[in-house]
Design a protein around this motif. Structure first.
Motif, PDB file in Angstrom:
ATOM      1  N   ARG A 181      51.737 105.200  75.026  1.00 20.88           N
ATOM      2  CA  ARG A 181      51.353 104.329  76.252  1.00 20.88           C
ATOM      3  C   ARG A 181      52.159 104.840  77.510  1.00 20.88           C
ATOM      4  O   ARG A 181      51.727 105.208  78.544  1.00 20.88           O
ATOM      5  CB  ARG A 181      51.716 102.865  76.201  1.00 20.88           C
ATOM      6  CG  ARG A 181      50.662 102.122  75.108  1.00 20.88           C
ATOM      7  CD  ARG A 181      50.749 100.616  75.408  1.00 20.88           C
ATOM      8  NE  ARG A 181      49.634  99.945  74.823  1.00 20.88           N
ATOM      9  CZ  ARG A 181      49.471  98.827  74.949  1.00 20.88           C
ATOM     10  NH1 ARG A 181      50.421  97.962  75.825  1.00 20.88           N
ATOM     11  NH2 ARG A 181      48.473  98.161  74.744  1.00 20.88           N
ATOM     12  N   GLN A 182      53.431 105.078  77.379  1.00 22.96           N
ATOM     13  CA  GLN A 182      54.068 105.809  78.447  1.00 22.96           C
ATOM     14  C   GLN A 182      53.712 106.995  78.994  1.00 22.96           C
ATOM     15  O   GLN A 182      53.672 107.431  80.013  1.00 22.96           O
ATOM     16  CB  GLN A 182      55.788 105.644  78.094  1.00 22.96           C
ATOM     17  CG  GLN A 182      56.325 104.437  77.960  1.00 22.96           C
ATOM     18  CD  GLN A 182      57.730 104.192  77.534  1.00 22.96           C
ATOM     19  OE1 GLN A 182      58.114 105.343  76.806  1.00 22.96           O
ATOM     20  NE2 GLN A 182      58.570 103.114  77.699  1.00 22.96           N
ATOM     21  N   VAL A 220      48.493 110.122  83.886  1.00 22.82           N
ATOM     22  CA  VAL A 220      47.863 109.435  85.217  1.00 22.82           C
ATOM     23  C   VAL A 220      48.490 109.602  86.520  1.00 22.82           C
ATOM     24  O   VAL A 220      47.718 110.001  87.439  1.00 22.82           O
ATOM     25  CB  VAL A 220      47.444 107.832  84.855  1.00 22.82           C
ATOM     26  CG1 VAL A 220      46.974 107.289  86.011  1.00 22.82           C
ATOM     27  CG2 VAL A 220      46.827 107.524  83.584  1.00 22.82           C
ATOM     28  N   VAL A 221      49.952 109.342  86.405  1.00 17.92           N
ATOM     29  CA  VAL A 221      50.306 109.564  87.899  1.00 17.92           C
ATOM     30  C   VAL A 221      50.451 111.107  88.228  1.00 17.92           C
ATOM     31  O   VAL A 221      50.045 111.288  89.575  1.00 17.92           O
ATOM     32  CB  VAL A 221      51.922 109.114  87.594  1.00 17.92           C
ATOM     33  CG1 VAL A 221      52.665 109.511  88.834  1.00 17.92           C
ATOM     34  CG2 VAL A 221      51.983 107.671  87.426  1.00 17.92           C
ATOM     35  N   PHE A 275      45.277 104.457  77.380  1.00 17.42           N
ATOM     36  CA  PHE A 275      46.160 103.666  77.253  1.00 17.42           C
ATOM     37  C   PHE A 275      46.258 102.455  76.490  1.00 17.42           C
ATOM     38  O   PHE A 275      47.172 102.182  75.641  1.00 17.42           O
ATOM     39  CB  PHE A 275      46.795 103.447  79.051  1.00 17.42           C
ATOM     40  CG  PHE A 275      47.775 102.352  78.582  1.00 17.42           C
ATOM     41  CD1 PHE A 275      49.297 102.606  78.709  1.00 17.42           C
ATOM     42  CD2 PHE A 275      47.620 101.083  79.342  1.00 17.42           C
ATOM     43  CE1 PHE A 275      50.226 101.681  78.999  1.00 17.42           C
ATOM     44  CE2 PHE A 275      48.492  99.983  79.213  1.00 17.42           C
ATOM     45  CZ  PHE A 275      49.837 100.610  79.016  1.00 17.42           C
ATOM     46  N   THR A 330      60.498 112.036  83.490  1.00 13.87           N
ATOM     47  CA  THR A 330      59.922 110.914  82.283  1.00 13.87           C
ATOM     48  C   THR A 330      59.299 111.703  81.062  1.00 13.87           C
ATOM     49  O   THR A 330      59.652 111.087  80.021  1.00 13.87           O
ATOM     50  CB  THR A 330      58.843 110.133  82.847  1.00 13.87           C
ATOM     51  OG1 THR A 330      59.081 109.565  84.143  1.00 13.87           O
ATOM     52  CG2 THR A 330      58.274 109.489  82.228  1.00 13.87           C
ATOM     53  N   ALA A 348      42.513 111.428  85.063  1.00 12.54           N
ATOM     54  CA  ALA A 348      43.476 110.340  85.015  1.00 12.54           C
ATOM     55  C   ALA A 348      42.793 109.124  84.570  1.00 12.54           C
ATOM     56  O   ALA A 348      43.442 108.176  83.868  1.00 12.54           O
ATOM     57  CB  ALA A 348      43.775 110.159  86.517  1.00 12.54           C
ATOM     58  N   CYS A 358      42.886 109.140  80.745  1.00  8.46           N
ATOM     59  CA  CYS A 358      44.166 108.705  80.247  1.00  8.46           C
ATOM     60  C   CYS A 358      44.495 107.372  80.308  1.00  8.46           C
ATOM     61  O   CYS A 358      45.001 106.646  79.556  1.00  8.46           O
ATOM     62  CB  CYS A 358      45.251 109.665  80.885  1.00  8.46           C
ATOM     63  SG  CYS A 358      45.033 111.334  80.378  1.00  8.46           S
ATOM     64  N   LEU A 359      43.936 106.639  81.389  1.00  6.41           N
ATOM     65  CA  LEU A 359      44.368 105.503  81.730  1.00  6.41           C
ATOM     66  C   LEU A 359      43.681 104.462  80.726  1.00  6.41           C
ATOM     67  O   LEU A 359      44.035 103.542  80.250  1.00  6.41           O
ATOM     68  CB  LEU A 359      44.003 104.866  83.234  1.00  6.41           C
ATOM     69  CG  LEU A 359      44.246 103.376  83.675  1.00  6.41           C
ATOM     70  CD1 LEU A 359      45.610 103.160  83.554  1.00  6.41           C
ATOM     71  CD2 LEU A 359      43.805 103.307  85.017  1.00  6.41           C
ATOM     72  N   SER A 409      50.781 108.282  78.396  1.00  6.85           N
ATOM     73  CA  SER A 409      49.430 108.266  78.918  1.00  6.85           C
ATOM     74  C   SER A 409      49.696 107.909  80.612  1.00  6.85           C
ATOM     75  O   SER A 409      48.883 108.559  81.549  1.00  6.85           O
ATOM     76  CB  SER A 409      48.643 107.001  78.316  1.00  6.85           C
ATOM     77  OG  SER A 409      48.121 107.361  77.147  1.00  6.85           O
ATOM     78  N   LEU A 410      50.628 107.051  80.976  1.00  7.42           N
ATOM     79  CA  LEU A 410      50.613 106.603  82.244  1.00  7.42           C
ATOM     80  C   LEU A 410      51.380 107.726  83.199  1.00  7.42           C
ATOM     81  O   LEU A 410      51.048 108.077  84.405  1.00  7.42           O
ATOM     82  CB  LEU A 410      51.700 105.409  82.223  1.00  7.42           C
ATOM     83  CG  LEU A 410      51.159 104.111  81.800  1.00  7.42           C
ATOM     84  CD1 LEU A 410      52.138 103.111  82.113  1.00  7.42           C
ATOM     85  CD2 LEU A 410      49.837 103.760  82.615  1.00  7.42           C
TER      86      LEU A 410
END
Length: 254
Positions: free
Chosen positions: A156-157, A163-164, A208, A135, A201, A204-205, A159-160
């Motif tokens: 935004r992507q 998080v993951v 987002f 990603t 996490a 970061c969320l 940031s996710l």
């Protein structure tokens, strides 16, 4: 011959302990299975520090870990191929992307060199880490903080993705801690690791939602504060509690 074949092709355990077993692997299969089912701390105690478990020491990285390192290098290559680095703006963008990528890679390495094991759960986690790197490669082609109104979806992507990657590490550290939950000298620093990554996490969320078509786009600066604080928390706690230090690990090799 038959027993040797069974030993060679032994089924991969669903979950495995990263800690050195009592007697350095002398546990019988039945007692080992019982330990796995109950998460009992059947571990070897360090001779130099009574009451402190010893995690399994590895002198070199596994093939899957080295393959993960190649993904890190491939990401940088992909970024420089798409983005011509020829002015101050693109140099700043490259440094920013490199920092996010490197600190994410570093957190995975810091886990692997101390607690990495070969189990189905660990391979699943590694698969997710590979997915994070893939990603990164996709998002990196559109990473350009200087144009927030055009790239807010990309931010935004990203940031996710952060998080993951942190949540996967939280799960891995939590699994490692279960085996030694009766040893405070080990659980305390691991809890610090988990809290630092979980807070990272969550932040970061939260950020987002700050990336929109009308926002200034400067919220991404907080990412760098988060990743640095995460790294400091892991390094300081690992130095403070020798049980999880980087001594006798393959950190230099990685």
């Amino acid at each position: 011959m038959e027993s040797a074949a069974k030993l060679r092709y032994r089924a991969l355990p669903i979950i495995a302990s990263p800690w050195e077993k009592q007697g350095h692997g002398s546990l019988s299969p039945s007692s080992e299975q019982s330990s796995i089912e109950k998460f009992e701390p059947v571990v070897s105690i360090r001779e130099d520090r009574p009451g402190t478990p010893a995690f399994r020491q590895r002198e070199e990285a596994s093939s899957i870990e080295l393959f993960y390192d190649l993904f890190f290098v491939a990401n940088l290559t992909s970024f420089t191929t798409v983005h011509a680095i020829d002015d101050a703006e693109t140099i700043t963008s490259y440094i920013g992307f490199f920092a996010i990528l490197w600190f994410t890679w570093l957190q995975v390495v810091l886990y692997d060199i101390r607690f990495g094991v070969d189990s189905l759960l660990d391979r699943l986690a590694k698969l997710l880490h590979f997915g994070v790197m893939v990603t990164f490669a996709v998002v990196g082609t559109r990473f350009n903080p200087s144009k927030p109104h055009e790239t807010y979806v990309t931010m935004r992507q990203l940031s996710l993705v952060l998080v993951v990657s942190r949540l996967v590490l939280v799960g891995q550290y939590g699994s490692a801690m279960l085996w030694v939950r009766k040893y405070p000298s080990v659980t305390k620093p691991i809890k610090v690791h988990i809290i630092a990554l979980a807070v990272g996490a969550a932040l970061c969320l939260g950020f987002f939602f700050t990336f929109t078509a009308t926002s200034s786009g400067q919220a991404y600066v907080v990412w760098y504060v988060i990743i640095v604080m995460e790294a400091l928390a892991v390094f300081i706690s690992s130095s403070r509690w020798e049980a999880v230090s980087f001594v006798h690990t393959n950190l230099n090799e990685r």
